[in-house]
Enzyme design. Structure first.
Site, PDB file in Angstrom:
ATOM      1  N   ASP A  35      69.042  25.040  -8.104  1.00  0.00           N
ATOM      2  CA  ASP A  35      68.619  25.351  -6.665  1.00  0.00           C
ATOM      3  C   ASP A  35      67.561  27.125  -6.481  1.00  0.00           C
ATOM      4  O   ASP A  35      68.681  27.825  -5.437  1.00  0.00           O
ATOM      5  CB  ASP A  35      69.942  24.901  -5.727  1.00  0.00           C
ATOM      6  N   LYS A  45      62.133  27.899  -9.070  1.00  0.00           N
ATOM      7  CA  LYS A  45      61.860  26.808  -9.678  1.00  0.00           C
ATOM      8  C   LYS A  45      61.209  26.566 -10.698  1.00  0.00           C
ATOM      9  O   LYS A  45      61.372  25.770 -11.662  1.00  0.00           O
ATOM     10  CB  LYS A  45      60.729  25.476  -8.677  1.00  0.00           C
ATOM     11  N   ASP A  88      67.825  20.178  -6.326  1.00  0.00           N
ATOM     12  CA  ASP A  88      66.628  20.297  -5.181  1.00  0.00           C
ATOM     13  C   ASP A  88      65.635  20.780  -5.059  1.00  0.00           C
ATOM     14  O   ASP A  88      65.280  21.286  -6.313  1.00  0.00           O
ATOM     15  CB  ASP A  88      67.168  21.555  -3.961  1.00  0.00           C
ATOM     16  N   ASN A  89      64.904  20.364  -4.315  1.00  0.00           N
ATOM     17  CA  ASN A  89      63.557  20.900  -4.138  1.00  0.00           C
ATOM     18  C   ASN A  89      62.201  20.286  -4.964  1.00  0.00           C
ATOM     19  O   ASN A  89      61.027  20.788  -5.925  1.00  0.00           O
ATOM     20  CB  ASN A  89      62.858  22.473  -4.093  1.00  0.00           C
ATOM     21  N   GLU A 149      64.811  21.192   4.484  1.00  0.00           N
ATOM     22  CA  GLU A 149      65.776  21.578   5.753  1.00  0.00           C
ATOM     23  C   GLU A 149      64.783  21.791   6.626  1.00  0.00           C
ATOM     24  O   GLU A 149      64.733  22.285   6.367  1.00  0.00           O
ATOM     25  CB  GLU A 149      66.972  22.312   4.217  1.00  0.00           C
TER      26      GLU A 149
END
Ligand SMILES: Oc1cc(-c2ccc(F)cc2)cc2cncnc12
Ligand SMILES: [Mg+2]
Length: 214
Positions: free
Chosen positions: A141, A144, A169-170, A199
């Site tokens: 997280d 990226k 995540d993401n 989120e």
């Protein structure tokens, strides 16, 4: 000097959360970041996916890349069995003391070790300096464009074993295309995609689980 958003989040937790109650810390952060100021915590919706995968992994040794304010560290550590431990890597020196304080308010300071620095510098030290053998669960997280190279580092330093679970995540937004390229259509990984939302927002996002097959 004006307080940072992260300090304001800590203030809210410190004032509103019940000391030693991890759920109340999570609820407080989610309430503050959905009603007052957006922040890049994994949040309540994707947090339920994180909970599910952590319960499935039931890790003894877990690693998180990207501590931020400690929201996901609390989320993960609250589910760990007594003998288990979470290492969380954060490079931003301003976030580290805030995360430490939030984790302490949740009563989870004995379960979490925050390591300040870049993942690419700390991952090579996990076995030698932090006495890690292999990792049972990794939550990605952080930046990226570091997901793929840091995953390759985990492989190269023998930190993954047959069955190690990575959760990223993401995957939807901001996106991690190189990571997906690395783990999907790769005989060493079994991948599962979890569509969700960014989120505290309606915008689409997603998480990817990648089980290392050895
Ligand atoms: O969950 C996240 C979300 C965003 C982000 C940023 C800008 C925007 F517009 C939307 C989303 C950035 C992140 C950086 N590190 C870890 N997690 C993140
Ligand atoms: Mg994130």
């Amino acid at each position: 000097m004006d307080q940072s958003k992260e300090q304001r989040i800590l203030n809210s937790v410190s004032y509103n959360a019940i000391k030693g109650d991890a759920e109340s810390v999570l609820d407080c952060i989610d309430k503050y970041c959905s009603q007052k100021e957006w922040a890049m915590n994994v949040g309540d919706e994707k947090g339920l996916i994180l909970d599910k995968i952590v319960k499935e992994a039931d890790p003894t040794v877990a690693l998180e890349l990207g501590t931020y304010c400690g929201y996901s560290a609390v989320r993960i550590a609250r589910l760990l069995k007594p003998s288990a431990h979470l290492f969380s890597i954060e490079f931003n020196a301003e976030f580290v003391p805030i995360a430490k304080e939030i984790i302490e308010i949740a009563g989870l300071e004995d379960k979490v070790t925050i390591l300040e620095g870049h993942a690419q510098d700390i991952i090579p030290q996990l076995k030698t300096k932090y006495n890690v053998d292999t990792l049972d669960f990794v939550f990605l997280d952080h930046w990226k464009d570091r997901y793929a190279p840091d995953t390759i580092l985990l492989e190269q330093y023998g930190l993954l074993r047959k069955g190690s679970i990575l959760l990223a995540d993401n995957i939807g937004f901001p996106g991690a295309p190189d990571f997906l390229k690395h783990v999907r259509n790769n005989e060493h990984y079994e991948c599962t995609h979890y569509p969700s939302h960014l989120e505290y927002m309606k915008a689409p996002d997603a998480m990817e689980k990648a089980v290392y097959l050895g």
